[in-house]
Structure formats: C-alpha cells, structure tokens
Design an enzyme around this catalytic site. Sequence first.
Site, PDB file in Angstrom:
ATOM      1  N   TYR A 270       0.818  -1.228   0.000  1.00  0.00           N
ATOM      2  CA  TYR A 270       0.000   0.000   0.000  1.00  0.00           C
ATOM      3  C   TYR A 270       0.842   1.264   0.000  1.00  0.00           C
ATOM      4  O   TYR A 270       0.510   2.242  -0.662  1.00  0.00           O
ATOM      5  CB  TYR A 270      -0.998  -0.012   1.180  1.00  0.00           C
ATOM      6  CG  TYR A 270      -2.182  -0.874   0.828  1.00  0.00           C
ATOM      7  CD1 TYR A 270      -3.284  -0.341   0.166  1.00  0.00           C
ATOM      8  CD2 TYR A 270      -2.165  -2.241   1.061  1.00  0.00           C
ATOM      9  CE1 TYR A 270      -4.351  -1.136  -0.220  1.00  0.00           C
ATOM     10  CE2 TYR A 270      -3.218  -3.053   0.678  1.00  0.00           C
ATOM     11  CZ  TYR A 270      -4.306  -2.491   0.037  1.00  0.00           C
ATOM     12  OH  TYR A 270      -5.347  -3.279  -0.363  1.00  0.00           O
TER      13      TYR A 270
ATOM     14  N   GLU B 287      -8.413  -7.211   4.421  1.00  0.00           N
ATOM     15  CA  GLU B 287      -7.637  -8.260   3.750  1.00  0.00           C
ATOM     16  C   GLU B 287      -6.921  -9.133   4.786  1.00  0.00           C
ATOM     17  O   GLU B 287      -6.870 -10.360   4.643  1.00  0.00           O
ATOM     18  CB  GLU B 287      -6.664  -7.623   2.749  1.00  0.00           C
ATOM     19  CG  GLU B 287      -7.419  -7.069   1.534  1.00  0.00           C
ATOM     20  CD  GLU B 287      -6.671  -5.990   0.739  1.00  0.00           C
ATOM     21  OE1 GLU B 287      -5.433  -5.906   0.847  1.00  0.00           O
ATOM     22  OE2 GLU B 287      -7.347  -5.233   0.006  1.00  0.00           O
TER      23      GLU B 287
HETATM   24  C1  HEM Z   1      -6.175   2.258  -1.557  1.00  0.00           C
HETATM   25  C2  HEM Z   1      -5.511   1.669  -2.510  1.00  0.00           C
HETATM   26  C3  HEM Z   1      -6.134   0.832  -3.606  1.00  0.00           C
HETATM   27  C4  HEM Z   1      -7.316   0.985  -4.256  1.00  0.00           C
HETATM   28  C5  HEM Z   1      -8.371   2.054  -4.049  1.00  0.00           C
HETATM   29  C6  HEM Z   1      -7.403  -0.083  -5.220  1.00  0.00           C
HETATM   30  C7  HEM Z   1      -8.463  -0.269  -6.082  1.00  0.00           C
HETATM   31  C8  HEM Z   1      -8.592  -1.324  -6.959  1.00  0.00           C
HETATM   32  C9  HEM Z   1      -9.727  -1.553  -7.822  1.00  0.00           C
HETATM   33  C10 HEM Z   1     -10.948  -0.662  -7.919  1.00  0.00           C
HETATM   34  C11 HEM Z   1      -9.499  -2.689  -8.504  1.00  0.00           C
HETATM   35  C12 HEM Z   1     -10.433  -3.369  -9.516  1.00  0.00           C
HETATM   36  C13 HEM Z   1     -11.179  -4.448  -8.754  1.00  0.00           C
HETATM   37  C14 HEM Z   1     -12.268  -5.140  -9.564  1.00  0.00           C
HETATM   38  O1  HEM Z   1     -12.999  -4.492 -10.252  1.00  0.00           O
HETATM   39  O2  HEM Z   1     -12.424  -6.319  -9.480  1.00  0.00           O
HETATM   40  C15 HEM Z   1      -8.224  -3.192  -8.086  1.00  0.00           C
HETATM   41  C16 HEM Z   1      -7.634  -4.323  -8.594  1.00  0.00           C
HETATM   42  C17 HEM Z   1      -6.348  -4.688  -8.336  1.00  0.00           C
HETATM   43  N1  HEM Z   1      -5.512  -4.117  -7.404  1.00  0.00           N
HETATM   44 FE1  HEM Z   1      -5.908  -2.539  -6.226  1.00  0.00          FE
HETATM   45  N2  HEM Z   1      -6.286  -0.841  -5.139  1.00  0.00           N
HETATM   46  C18 HEM Z   1      -5.486  -0.331  -4.171  1.00  0.00           C
HETATM   47  C19 HEM Z   1      -4.267  -0.822  -3.762  1.00  0.00           C
HETATM   48  C20 HEM Z   1      -3.615  -1.873  -4.364  1.00  0.00           C
HETATM   49  C21 HEM Z   1      -2.315  -2.364  -3.964  1.00  0.00           C
HETATM   50  C22 HEM Z   1      -1.490  -1.808  -2.823  1.00  0.00           C
HETATM   51  C23 HEM Z   1      -2.011  -3.395  -4.808  1.00  0.00           C
HETATM   52  C24 HEM Z   1      -0.764  -4.246  -4.808  1.00  0.00           C
HETATM   53  C25 HEM Z   1       0.336  -3.953  -5.357  1.00  0.00           C
HETATM   54  C26 HEM Z   1      -3.122  -3.561  -5.709  1.00  0.00           C
HETATM   55  C27 HEM Z   1      -3.196  -4.522  -6.691  1.00  0.00           C
HETATM   56  C28 HEM Z   1      -4.321  -4.773  -7.467  1.00  0.00           C
HETATM   57  C29 HEM Z   1      -4.384  -5.819  -8.468  1.00  0.00           C
HETATM   58  C30 HEM Z   1      -3.262  -6.755  -8.877  1.00  0.00           C
HETATM   59  C31 HEM Z   1      -5.663  -5.758  -9.020  1.00  0.00           C
HETATM   60  C32 HEM Z   1      -6.220  -6.612 -10.154  1.00  0.00           C
HETATM   61  C33 HEM Z   1      -5.774  -5.987 -11.439  1.00  0.00           C
HETATM   62  C34 HEM Z   1      -6.222  -6.670 -12.692  1.00  0.00           C
HETATM   63  O3  HEM Z   1      -7.276  -7.332 -12.719  1.00  0.00           O
HETATM   64  O4  HEM Z   1      -5.498  -6.493 -13.672  1.00  0.00           O
HETATM   65  N3  HEM Z   1      -4.073  -2.627  -5.415  1.00  0.00           N
HETATM   66  N4  HEM Z   1      -7.696  -2.352  -7.144  1.00  0.00           N
END
Ligand code: HEM
Length: 394
Positions: free
Chosen positions: A95, A137
């Site tokens: 994060y 998580e």
């Molecule tokens: C407050 C911080 C964060 C927010 C608001 C956020 C938001 C999101 C959202 C909206 C999605 C799409 C989910 C879906 O529709 O199913 C997502 C997917 C994802 N997030 Fe985050 N995220 C955050 C932090 C992180 C962090 C720290 C990581 C790790 C490095 C991360 C890794 C991912 C990955 C790998 C996906 C799936 C991407 C894909 O399908 O290609 N996120 N996140």
Amino acid sequence: MLSASTIAHVKATIPVLEQAGPAITAHFYQRMFSHNPELKDIFNLTNQQTGRQQVALFEAIAAYAKHIETPEVLAGAVERIAQKHTSFVVKPEHYAIVGGHLLATLQELAPEVFDEATTAAWAEAYHFLAGIFIDREGTLYEVRRQAQGGWAGERRFRLVAKTPESERVTSFVWEPVDGGAVLSFEPGQYIGIKVHPAGSDYNEIRQYSLSDKSDGRRYRISVKREGNGEQQGLVSNHLHDQVQVGDEVALIPPAGDFFLDQESQSPVVLVSAGVGLTPMMAMLETLCAGNSPRPVHFLHACENAAQHSFKDRVVELAGRHGVNTQVWYREGEALQHSGLMDIAKVKATLPIADGDFYLCGPMPFMASAKSQLLEAGVDEGRIHYEAFGPHVAL
Ligand code: HEM
Ligand SMILES: Cc1cc2nc3c(=O)[nH]c(=O)nc-3n(C[C@H](O)[C@H](O)[C@H](O)COP(=O)(O)OP(=O)(O)OC[C@H]3O[C@@H](n4cnc5c(N)ncnc54)[C@H](O)[C@@H]3O)c2cc1C
C-alpha cells in the site's frame, strides 16, 4: 478521523481525479513498474497493455474522495476490491508503494492542484483508506489460513484431470500436492492461479470461477481459450496447450463476493453467456447435490452447438431435479431458441417477483440481461453479477 481541512483539500481534487485520463493512469503504472518491477508479478500485464485495469484504481480513488464524509456507502465496493486483492496476495507493505507512486504522479502531472498542503491531506486520506483495505484483507487471509483445509498465499496443486467441455472451454481439476484437505468455498467464488507462461518474462496471476460444488478435496475450473492470431490470451492458452495431467501450479485460496445466497429460500435464476456459465455450474451442482427445494432456472446463451459447454451435464441435472432450462444459440441450428437471449420470451416461466437472479458473461450481455430483467419487473436488489475482469457498474 480525518480533519475538516483534510476533507476540504481532498474534495477539491475530485475534478482532477475524475478526469484522470490515460496520460495520468499510464504515467502512474509506468512509474510504479520502473521503480518496483517486482509488482509486475502481481498485476495482469495484458490488462496494462489494453488499458483495461488502469482506470479502475483512479475511479476508486475518485469515488473515495467523493464519499469521504460517508465512506460507508462504499462498503460494497471495498469488500469486492478487498476480495479481489486477496486473490493476488496483495500485502500491507504494497500500500505504501502504490500510495507513494499515486501521489508522486499527481504532483508531477497536476502540480497546480497537488501543492504541498493538498498532497499532505491526500497522504493522510490515502493512509486511512489503505488501513481499511489492510484490515479487511488481513482478516480474510487469517480466516482462510485457519479454516479446515485452509492456507495463506500460494499452495502447490497438481492437475489430476483435463476434460474438454466444448470447442474452446476445458475443465481442469486440481488436487494439493501435499495430499491434504482444501478450503471449502461458496458456489460462485473464484480461485487465483499463478503460472509462468512460456515466452513471458513474469509470473501471471488470473482468477477462475470454481465450476463444481465444494467437496473439500479438489477444485475444478473451466477455462476458455482466449484470443486469436497474435493476441492470444497468455494464461488461458498456456493452460490449454502446456499444462498436462501431473503438472503443478500455485493456487491462491477461493475468494469473491459473488456467490449463491444459501440462506435464501427464494427461487434461483442462473443467467449466463459463454464461459460465464462457470459460476452457474457451481451453483447448479450445489443446489442439485443438496436436493434443494428451491425452484431453479438455468438460462444460457452461447455462440452455437460447438461452443455449448456442459450441455449433457445440465440436461442430466435438469432431468433429475426439474430445472427450467432455456438455451439460446446465436448462430447455427437452434437447440431451443435462436439469436440473442430474449428474456421476455420466457418471462412467463420465471419467478419475476421473488427470484434471486445471478448473472455472468461479457459486459454487453450482462448490461442487456439486466435491463431486460428490470423491464420484466425484477427488483434491482435481486440482481447479482460477476465481471470476468475489472468490475464495471452495469
Ligand atoms: C487504496 C488503494 C487501492 C485501491 C483504491 C485499489 C483499487 C482497486 C480496484 C478498484 C481494482 C479493480 C477491482 C475489480 O474491479 O475487481 C483493483 C484491482 C487490483 N488491485 Fe488494487 N487498489 C489499491 C491498492 C492496491 C495495492 C497496494 C495493490 C498491490 C500492489 C493492488 C493490486 C491490485 C491488483 C493486482 C488488481 C487486479 C488488477 C487486474 O485485474 O489487472 N491494489 N484495485
Ligand atoms: C472473478 C473472475 C472469474 C473468472 N472466471 C473465469 C472462468 O471461469 N473461466 C474463464 O475462462 N475465464 C475466467 N475469468 C477470466 C480469466 O481470469 C482471464 O482473464 C482469461 O482467462 C484471460 O486471461 P489470459 O491470460 O488468457 O488473457 P490475457 O493475456 O490476460 O489477455 C486478455 C484478452 O486480451 C487479448 N489481448 C492480448 N493482448 C492484446 C493486445 N495487445 N491488444 C488487445 N487485446 C489483447 C487476449 O486475446 C485476451 O482475449 C475470470 C475472471 C475473473 C476476474
């Protein structure tokens, strides 16, 4: 709690975040991957190339800014994202990395808005939001680690059966290499699978819905071979072409907030198109195995007879349990109905007033199915859906 001044600063950035176009989102990901290339093992790099995932993070951050005084309205979205994150084994330490690149990007590309005070306010607000995700998580990881058959992160599984279900969809059954039990799951949930496809520089993680009922011993997924010509899907083609019975992969525990409500007594209507029938198969198998008294309806649309997955199994279950089955083929000789799914045509057979409706398939299909159901008089709160990619509001 965030102070009134922090809230005011964050709210002032809403227009910039909402209009964060491809320049900002691309800069963010380029920045992050060049400083922290280890994250390329977590993010889907094809989604990066096609820009599919890039907007999701900024949209979520913009939504957070908008609802910063009433974050509880985002509870559903937080749960969905947290579930998805656990399937990529996102860790607390990630994060700070993401937050750092996010704020640096906004300072670099929108310096007139992200001055020192605004950046400091956002750092505080981001930290607060990150804390919500890290807590949820952490709980999910812990519950799955402690449960019967549970584990945290990755566990080695061996392929024990590989069975074609139609022209493009093949089922894969996995058992743990350590011979132990596996975590049970809710029908509709997915697992994460991590492989290193030939020709790729990185590991790739993808989600696949579990396509059979939970039995505590093994997991079945059913994978469509994606793409044509030069744009072959990396993981689906790797699984189809390279992975054979006896081979091993890493699996990440079942996750997801889209699943059959097994407490409900209402009739169940499973509505799918193409490979979107996989979570429906888990629900159907579960309902039939439990001899559920709930009436079950199975509506499915696919290209043609050759692409009709699980045809014989659905006929068998429908015969035994009296499932109302309606199938559409877009082309070729019809089995029942031809063309696109037309819910009005079968409306009289459906529990419009009291059914629980579950949808899965390509986004345009789900958008159409949802509007047809609303048109038919189904209450919006009874419609649940899963996107096989970054979530999009219907
Ligand atoms: C407050 C911080 C964060 C927010 C608001 C956020 C938001 C999101 C959202 C909206 C999605 C799409 C989910 C879906 O529709 O199913 C997502 C997917 C994802 N997030 Fe985050 N995220 C955050 C932090 C992180 C962090 C720290 C990581 C790790 C490095 C991360 C890794 C991912 C990955 C790998 C996906 C799936 C991407 C894909 O399908 O290609 N996120 N996140
Ligand atoms: C919750 C969830 C459940 C899922 N359940 C299932 C399931 O049960 N069964 C199933 O088959 N899938 C399922 N999926 C989808 C699955 O996770 C993968 O997204 C899918 O298999 C494609 O992955 P891939 O690596 O083969 O393709 P990727 O390499 O990720 O490519 C994705 C698509 O982009 C195309 N593409 C590649 N390169 C380019 C380019 N440069 N420009 C334009 N297009 C390009 C590919 O041909 C492909 O169609 C699910 C997804 C989610 C999120």
